[in-house]
Every structure is written in C-alpha cells, then in structure tokens.
Design a protein around this motif. Sequence first.
Motif, short mmCIF file in Angstrom:
data_model
loop_
_atom_site.label_atom_id
_atom_site.label_comp_id
_atom_site.label_asym_id
_atom_site.label_seq_id
_atom_site.Cartn_x
_atom_site.Cartn_y
_atom_site.Cartn_z
N VAL A 146 -36.61 -13.74 -7.26
CA VAL A 146 -35.39 -14.45 -6.85
C VAL A 146 -35.24 -14.43 -5.33
CG1 VAL A 146 -32.87 -14.44 -7.00
CG2 VAL A 146 -34.24 -14.03 -9.04
N ASP A 147 -35.54 -13.27 -4.69
CA ASP A 147 -35.41 -13.18 -3.23
C ASP A 147 -36.36 -14.12 -2.52
OD1 ASP A 147 -33.48 -11.29 -3.61
OD2 ASP A 147 -34.80 -9.57 -3.27
N HIS A 148 -37.58 -14.31 -3.07
CA HIS A 148 -38.55 -15.21 -2.45
C HIS A 148 -38.35 -16.65 -2.88
CE1 HIS A 148 -40.48 -11.34 -1.64
NE2 HIS A 148 -41.25 -11.96 -0.74
N ALA A 149 -37.29 -16.92 -3.67
CA ALA A 149 -36.96 -18.28 -4.12
C ALA A 149 -38.09 -18.91 -4.91
CB ALA A 149 -36.60 -19.16 -2.92
N LEU A 150 -38.87 -18.06 -5.64
CA LEU A 150 -39.94 -18.59 -6.49
C LEU A 150 -39.38 -19.02 -7.84
CD1 LEU A 150 -42.72 -15.98 -5.65
CD2 LEU A 150 -42.51 -18.31 -4.78
N LEU A 151 -38.39 -18.30 -8.34
CA LEU A 151 -37.71 -18.64 -9.58
C LEU A 151 -36.21 -18.49 -9.39
CD1 LEU A 151 -39.94 -16.88 -12.28
CD2 LEU A 151 -39.90 -19.30 -11.73
N GLN A 152 -35.47 -19.25 -10.19
CA GLN A 152 -34.02 -19.14 -10.16
C GLN A 152 -33.57 -17.93 -10.97
OE1 GLN A 152 -32.09 -21.05 -8.32
NE2 GLN A 152 -33.80 -22.31 -7.61
N ARG A 153 -32.36 -17.47 -10.69
CA ARG A 153 -31.82 -16.34 -11.43
C ARG A 153 -31.68 -16.66 -12.92
NH1 ARG A 153 -29.41 -11.91 -9.48
NH2 ARG A 153 -29.29 -12.88 -7.41
N ASP A 154 -31.31 -17.91 -13.23
CA ASP A 154 -31.19 -18.31 -14.64
C ASP A 154 -32.53 -18.26 -15.36
OD1 ASP A 154 -28.55 -18.73 -14.10
OD2 ASP A 154 -28.75 -20.91 -13.81
N LEU A 178 -45.09 -12.60 -19.13
CA LEU A 178 -44.31 -13.75 -19.59
C LEU A 178 -44.31 -14.87 -18.56
CD1 LEU A 178 -41.21 -12.01 -21.20
CD2 LEU A 178 -43.13 -13.07 -22.37
N VAL A 179 -44.22 -14.52 -17.26
CA VAL A 179 -44.22 -15.54 -16.21
C VAL A 179 -45.53 -16.32 -16.22
CG1 VAL A 179 -44.23 -15.87 -13.71
CG2 VAL A 179 -42.55 -14.36 -14.75
N VAL A 180 -46.64 -15.61 -16.44
CA VAL A 180 -47.95 -16.28 -16.44
C VAL A 180 -48.15 -17.08 -17.72
CG1 VAL A 180 -50.44 -15.90 -16.35
CG2 VAL A 180 -48.92 -14.54 -14.91
N ILE A 181 -47.77 -16.48 -18.88
CA ILE A 181 -47.97 -17.16 -20.17
C ILE A 181 -47.13 -18.43 -20.24
CG2 ILE A 181 -47.62 -16.95 -22.66
CD1 ILE A 181 -48.29 -13.97 -22.35
N CYS A 182 -45.88 -18.34 -19.79
CA CYS A 182 -44.99 -19.52 -19.84
C CYS A 182 -45.30 -20.51 -18.74
CB CYS A 182 -43.54 -19.07 -19.73
SG CYS A 182 -42.99 -18.06 -21.12
N LYS A 183 -46.30 -20.18 -17.90
CA LYS A 183 -46.73 -21.07 -16.83
C LYS A 183 -45.60 -21.38 -15.84
CE LYS A 183 -50.21 -23.24 -19.78
NZ LYS A 183 -50.70 -24.50 -20.39
N LEU A 185 -45.25 -19.46 -13.12
CA LEU A 185 -45.98 -19.27 -11.88
C LEU A 185 -47.42 -18.96 -12.22
CD1 LEU A 185 -43.49 -17.01 -9.86
CD2 LEU A 185 -43.94 -19.43 -9.45
N SER A 186 -48.32 -19.24 -11.27
CA SER A 186 -49.73 -18.94 -11.50
C SER A 186 -49.99 -17.46 -11.27
CB SER A 186 -50.61 -19.78 -10.57
OG SER A 186 -50.35 -19.44 -9.22
N GLU A 187 -51.11 -16.99 -11.82
CA GLU A 187 -51.44 -15.57 -11.71
C GLU A 187 -51.75 -15.17 -10.27
OE1 GLU A 187 -54.34 -12.33 -13.99
OE2 GLU A 187 -54.53 -14.50 -14.37
N ASP A 188 -52.29 -16.11 -9.48
CA ASP A 188 -52.60 -15.82 -8.07
C ASP A 188 -51.34 -15.52 -7.27
OD1 ASP A 188 -55.20 -16.29 -8.73
OD2 ASP A 188 -55.17 -18.40 -8.07
N ILE A 189 -50.24 -16.17 -7.64
CA ILE A 189 -48.98 -15.94 -6.91
C ILE A 189 -48.33 -14.65 -7.37
CG2 ILE A 189 -46.67 -16.87 -6.50
CD1 ILE A 189 -47.87 -19.66 -6.79
#
Length: 594
Positions: A146-154, A178-183, A185-189
């Motif tokens: 959330v701090d890096h603005a990669l995903l929203q809090r929701d 879960l973040v990687v499976i649900c796509k 964000l990518s695993e590299d990030i």
Amino acid sequence: MMDDNNPEKAKISPKQKTQAAAQIFSRLQKKTEKRNSPKEDILVLSAQEKESPKENFSHIELIGDLAKAKEALFRKICTEEEIVELFFSQSKQQSQSSSFLELLQARHKLASEEYQNLLAISSINTEWMPKTPSSPFDLVLGKILVDHALLQRDQIQQLIRIQTTLRKIGIVKSLQELVVICKALSEDIVKPLVAQCEKKIADAKKNSIEQTSIKKQAILSLPGKKYPVMLCFFLLLFLGVSLPLLWLRHESQKKSPETTAVPIKPAKIVEPASLADDLAAEDLKKIAMQKSIQEENSVRDLVRWGNFWISNKQQELLLQQWATGSQLSGFALQILSQEFHLKEENSIARLVWNSHWNIPKGIYLKIQVQVVNPFQKDKVYASQTLETDLYGNLSAEFSFYDKKAMPGLYCFRVIFNFYNQADFTKFFLGLRENQIWETSFLADDAIKTSAYAKLQSKEVREIVEQNKKQYDGIKQWIQKKERFSRKEWEEKNKNFAQEFQKIQEKIENLEKFALSPLYPETKIKLQEMVEKLHNIFTAWRDWQNSFEIKSKEFFQEKAQWEISYEKVQAFLDKEEKEIFDFLESRRWIIIQKQ
C-alpha cells in the motif's frame, strides 16, 4: 467469494454438537483415571502427551460453494491454485452473482456426471482450525504494497478475506503467494518487497531482544541495600541497656500527690454606684480631656475662643476690642480702600492692586481676584486666590507676560466665597452670603483708548474686505468656467497663499498690544470666515483638476462663506457700539503707570 458475512457460512449441526460433548466427557474421564493411577502411569502418560501434539481442530459443516470447492479439491478435479483463482474471480464478479460451480464449469468443461455430482453436494463435515489472525509477515507485506502504491487498501483486504476462506477448506496460502496466483503483481516485483519485509521483521525482533536485555541488565544492576551488621548489633545492645535504666528512673521519681487545702475567700459585694457618682466621674473625664487638649495646644501656640482654637496673636489683637468668646452681630463686609497702578519692568507689564478691608484686627479672609472682560465676565484672563493679613490688608500683582502696553477695557473682580472661609471667621463675623465687587478700568486715558478701539475696528473691516476680494476673484473664475494652464495655475496658487498669510498675520496683530481683544466675538467669526475662504479655494482647485462643468462643492462653501461674512459685520457693529457706549458712561477708572 464466500466469507464470514455470507449466508452460506459454515454451521455446526446438532449431531456434531453431540459428538463434541462425548469427546469432552471422555477427556474428563481420562483425567480422573490419571489422578487415581500410580505415579509411574502418570509419568508414562505425560511422556506420551509430550510426544503427541495437542489437536486444535474442530469439526465444522461447510455448505454451498465451500462444500463444492472442498469436494472438487478432494476429487482432484482442480488444484489449489485454480481454486484460489476461482474465488478471486468470484469476488471480482460478485455483482453478477456467479457461483463457484459455474466458474469451474467454464474453466474445465466438466463432464455432466461430475457436474451433477458436485451440484448435488450441499454440505460437508470437516475439521477446521479456528480462525487465527493474519501473520505479521502478511501484515507487513500488505503495508509495504500500500505504501508503494502497488495495490489499493481494498485489494489487500480482499486478498486477506480470500485467505481466511481458503483456510476453511484446508488451503493455507500466504499473502505473497495469493498476490502472485491471483496475478495482482508479478513474482519479479513481489520478491524484492518480500526481502524488504523480512528485513523489517528481523530488525523488529532484534530491537525487541535488545530492549529486553537492556531491561534485564537495568534490573540486575540496581544497587541492593546493605546494612552493616556490627552497627545494628551495637544499636540493639544500646537500646537493650538504656531502656531498662530509663524505666527504673521513671519509677523512682513517682510520688503520691499531696493535697493542700485552698482557702475560699468570700465574694466581694459591689454596691451599685449612685447617679451623682457617675456624673462626677464624667466631669472628671471631661476636665482631664480639656486639660490634655490645653496642654497640647499650648505647645502649638493655640488658645481657646469660645468653642474654637485660635493663635495667641489673634487672641491678643481681638482682646483689644472684644471679650473672650464674643462675636460680631450685623457685620457687613466692605472694601474700605483700593488702588491700582501699572508698572513695567524689563518690558513686562504688571498690574498691582492694594486694598484694605473693614474686618477686625485678628481676622483673616480668603479672597479670589480676577481680571476679566467687562462685557463677557466668563472670559477670565488672570486669577489668584489670596489671604488677608491680620490687619485687614490684601495685595495682588498680575503679570501680563510680554505685553508692553494694555490699551483696552478691563474689569477687576473681587470674590468673597463664604464656604472657603475658616470656621472661626464664619463664627466671629457671622457672614452667610457670598459677595462680589467689580471695578472696570482703562489701561490708558479715554481718548487714547477710544482711538485704539477705532483703529481696531478699521483693521477688522480691512481684513473683511480683503477676504471678500479674494472670494470675488474665485467666484468670477467659477462663473466664467475659466481653466488655466499649469503655469497660470501655479502663479495664482502662489498669490492666494501669500494673501492668505497676510490675512492671518493681521488677525493675530489685533491683540498684539492688548491683554484681551476689544472685539472678541468678532475675532472668532472673522477666523471662521477666513477658513471658509480657504475651503472655497480648495473646491476651485479640485474643479481645475477635474472634467466637470460645475463644482458642487464650490457652491456649498460659497453659501457658508456668505453667512460668515454677514455674521462678522453684525458682531463688529454690536461690539463697537458696546465699547463706545461704555466709554461715554464714565463707569470706569484709569490705571496710571508708574
């Protein structure tokens, strides 16, 4: 996605409640047997309990999509990752009310038999570990995302709800997975962020360990209280010896109290004093008080006259004609004689007044003297408050600053105010009213004063005509609507300023050689007329700088100036008549110069 708020959430059936009660009863029975068994059995059982971990699972009933997902996973129709993706898709398509089975059918194209079997499943009983809070790793990772603005809090909250739902069907996935499976964000990030998250957790643990060790060291380093053994021993020995000695001394000093008879004296009978004795006592007090007052006043050189105290000098003068304690009756205060003269010293004129009163020797008065305008008595030019001597003489001297001569008319006022007198003076003279004496005088002979008054009147009229001349010039410019060039305007402005200055100087010279002006009201109205002339010139100047055809301000100031002009002439005629009538009346004296 199905969560705790879904109506199809897991429920515990009555059958499961009965099974749970039976298990609890069996456990209680085992504990009772352990208490009654020998110690060896207890040791064996405790060792076995240590070897086998405690079960923290509870039986729940899954219904709806959760039951179908559990069965599909059990039959290996789909993998855990696919179930995660399906629940994530279902959470995004929640508004379309897509069920888990429909999404699974669209993804795998299930056979009709498999589809019917899964559709027939409505509930499944399974073991489930009670809900545990998210791990610190997941919370820290979510905050970083959330701090890096990669995903929203929701989005983070949505993934955590999916994580909780998956635990119910036996799928345990971290937030990173879960973040990687649900796509999302990518695993590299995600990998660098995971490393950052692990570093933060390690630093936090290290800090907590350091703080704990610091607290322990601080507690261990506290100095302990040390009590010297020998000092305590000698202190106890001293108390053990001294206390018995003190007690023995106290007992030896005890004596039985001796009673002595105190004779009782009979009370004195006070007889009431008589009225004559009281009066005699009061007279003695008064005599003593008067004696003390006399002694005090004798020191202050005061003697008694009736109920008043006066000086010895006053008493000596009064006793020449009157007895002690007497007073006058029917006395009328008068000025027996008075004289005026002018004297000049170092170009400064002074008015000197000497008077003698009909008061007895030994009495003094407080008198106020003033120099005022003979026509306006409230205009006071000089004032003094004086006190007569014990022989009835009174003198005053007025300085007129830098006035070398005093042509004009003046009035000298002598005021006796009853309330300002001493109490003994009021008693002895018996006066109860205020009195005023007035003497009008000329500073020079009547001929010179009359000539000076005519000269003053002529100068006032010249100032009025000079003022009117300036007014007529400005009025003519306005009527002709003349507008001047810059050079012409500067010249006219300069000329007006010079003429205006001359008028002001003439007004000041009207009373240059007199203490009070001969025409006081005329002078006030004349000054007002000059100010109105200046306002007219200002209105004309503003009109010159404007583009207006007419000047409203000019006509307003013009009307006010004309009123002032008429007032000056009226007051000048009135005051001039008063002056010459006064000179002809001969109700004045001439003060000679010395």
